[in-house]
Design a protein around this motif. Structure first.
Motif, PDB file in Angstrom:
ATOM      1  N   LEU A   1      76.061  57.183  -0.340  1.00 48.89           N
ATOM      2  CA  LEU A   1      75.847  58.097  -0.168  1.00 48.89           C
ATOM      3  C   LEU A   1      76.513  58.823  -1.402  1.00 48.89           C
ATOM      4  O   LEU A   1      75.557  59.776  -2.498  1.00 48.89           O
ATOM      5  N   LYS A   2      77.645  58.888  -1.205  1.00 47.44           N
ATOM      6  CA  LYS A   2      78.640  59.402  -2.806  1.00 47.44           C
ATOM      7  C   LYS A   2      78.044  58.854  -4.379  1.00 47.44           C
ATOM      8  O   LYS A   2      78.452  59.680  -4.805  1.00 47.44           O
ATOM      9  N   LYS A   3      77.900  57.623  -4.475  1.00 47.17           N
ATOM     10  CA  LYS A   3      77.510  57.389  -5.620  1.00 47.17           C
ATOM     11  C   LYS A   3      76.094  57.818  -6.310  1.00 47.17           C
ATOM     12  O   LYS A   3      76.189  57.996  -6.799  1.00 47.17           O
TER      13      LYS A   3
ATOM     14  N   ASN B   1      78.317  63.272  -1.661  1.00 44.43           N
ATOM     15  CA  ASN B   1      78.932  63.447  -1.362  1.00 44.43           C
ATOM     16  C   ASN B   1      79.794  63.855   0.655  1.00 44.43           C
ATOM     17  O   ASN B   1      78.280  64.540   0.421  1.00 44.43           O
ATOM     18  N   THR B   2      80.563  63.528   1.548  1.00 43.98           N
ATOM     19  CA  THR B   2      80.796  64.513   2.468  1.00 43.98           C
ATOM     20  C   THR B   2      80.814  65.928   2.443  1.00 43.98           C
ATOM     21  O   THR B   2      79.359  66.722   3.278  1.00 43.98           O
ATOM     22  N   THR B   3      80.682  66.826   1.246  1.00 43.43           N
ATOM     23  CA  THR B   3      81.115  68.263   1.480  1.00 43.43           C
ATOM     24  C   THR B   3      79.287  68.663   1.642  1.00 43.43           C
ATOM     25  O   THR B   3      78.450  69.669   1.737  1.00 43.43           O
ATOM     26  N   LYS B   4      78.933  67.962   0.230  1.00 47.82           N
ATOM     27  CA  LYS B   4      77.588  68.339   0.445  1.00 47.82           C
ATOM     28  C   LYS B   4      76.528  67.768   1.271  1.00 47.82           C
ATOM     29  O   LYS B   4      75.817  68.869   1.455  1.00 47.82           O
ATOM     30  N   LEU B   5      77.015  67.312   1.673  1.00 47.47           N
ATOM     31  CA  LEU B   5      75.997  66.894   2.784  1.00 47.47           C
ATOM     32  C   LEU B   5      76.368  68.257   3.741  1.00 47.47           C
ATOM     33  O   LEU B   5      75.332  68.442   4.947  1.00 47.47           O
TER      34      LEU B   5
ATOM     35  N   GLU C   1      78.406  67.419   9.934  1.00 44.43           N
ATOM     36  CA  GLU C   1      79.889  67.132  10.318  1.00 44.43           C
ATOM     37  C   GLU C   1      80.305  65.735  11.282  1.00 44.43           C
ATOM     38  O   GLU C   1      80.300  65.146  11.369  1.00 44.43           O
ATOM     39  N   GLY C   2      79.401  66.194  12.619  1.00 52.21           N
ATOM     40  CA  GLY C   2      80.196  65.284  13.423  1.00 52.21           C
ATOM     41  C   GLY C   2      79.263  64.440  13.121  1.00 52.21           C
ATOM     42  O   GLY C   2      79.895  62.697  13.686  1.00 52.21           O
ATOM     43  N   THR C   3      78.064  64.151  13.160  1.00 55.37           N
ATOM     44  CA  THR C   3      77.115  62.192  12.860  1.00 55.37           C
ATOM     45  C   THR C   3      78.089  62.150  11.456  1.00 55.37           C
ATOM     46  O   THR C   3      78.547  60.556  11.104  1.00 55.37           O
ATOM     47  N   ILE C   4      78.559  63.136  10.466  1.00 59.25           N
ATOM     48  CA  ILE C   4      79.696  62.039   9.211  1.00 59.25           C
ATOM     49  C   ILE C   4      80.337  61.542   9.993  1.00 59.25           C
ATOM     50  O   ILE C   4      80.601  60.489   9.311  1.00 59.25           O
ATOM     51  N   THR C   5      81.140  62.289  11.255  1.00 59.39           N
ATOM     52  CA  THR C   5      82.443  61.076  11.266  1.00 59.39           C
ATOM     53  C   THR C   5      82.031  60.112  12.170  1.00 59.39           C
ATOM     54  O   THR C   5      82.890  59.055  11.830  1.00 59.39           O
ATOM     55  N   LYS C   6      80.890  60.562  12.878  1.00 56.40           N
ATOM     56  CA  LYS C   6      80.491  59.256  13.415  1.00 56.40           C
ATOM     57  C   LYS C   6      80.032  57.926  12.630  1.00 56.40           C
ATOM     58  O   LYS C   6      80.409  56.946  13.129  1.00 56.40           O
ATOM     59  N   ILE C   7      79.088  57.965  11.796  1.00 61.09           N
ATOM     60  CA  ILE C   7      79.486  57.368  10.474  1.00 61.09           C
ATOM     61  C   ILE C   7      80.475  56.094   9.868  1.00 61.09           C
ATOM     62  O   ILE C   7      80.744  55.466  10.440  1.00 61.09           O
ATOM     63  N   ARG C   8      81.450  57.336   9.605  1.00 61.65           N
ATOM     64  CA  ARG C   8      82.297  56.961   9.120  1.00 61.65           C
ATOM     65  C   ARG C   8      83.409  56.039  10.357  1.00 61.65           C
ATOM     66  O   ARG C   8      83.801  54.647   9.772  1.00 61.65           O
TER      67      ARG C   8
END
Length: 74
Positions: free
Chosen positions: A12-14, A18-22, A30-37
């Motif tokens: 996604l970053k490429k 990036n996570t800030t934009k998401l 945010e919680g889902t981004i953490t789960k993905i990571r």
């Protein structure tokens, strides 16, 4: 177990997400981004909604088999 074959956040970053934009654009919470990571880093089962998976597919323009794989439980 279903797990990620690729680092979704890096892909996604490429593509400019990036996570800030998401987070800021409320694309993925945010919680889902953490789960993905965590799921990718620990090679563990994915615990996110199908809506989020659909969003990932739409942003990356990739097919499910490119992003996810099924590993039978032992």
């Amino acid at each position: 177990m279903i797990r990620f074959k690729i680092n979704v956040l890096e892909e996604l970053k490429k593509r400019g997400y990036n996570t800030t934009k998401l987070r800021n654009d409320k694309i993925i919470p945010e919680g889902t981004i953490t789960k993905i990571r965590n799921a990718y880093n620990t090679n563990s089962n994915i615990n996110i909604s199908t809506n989020t998976i659909n969003t990932i597919y739409a942003l990356l323009h990739l097919q499910p088999g490119t992003i996810l794989e099924y590993i039978p439980d032992e």
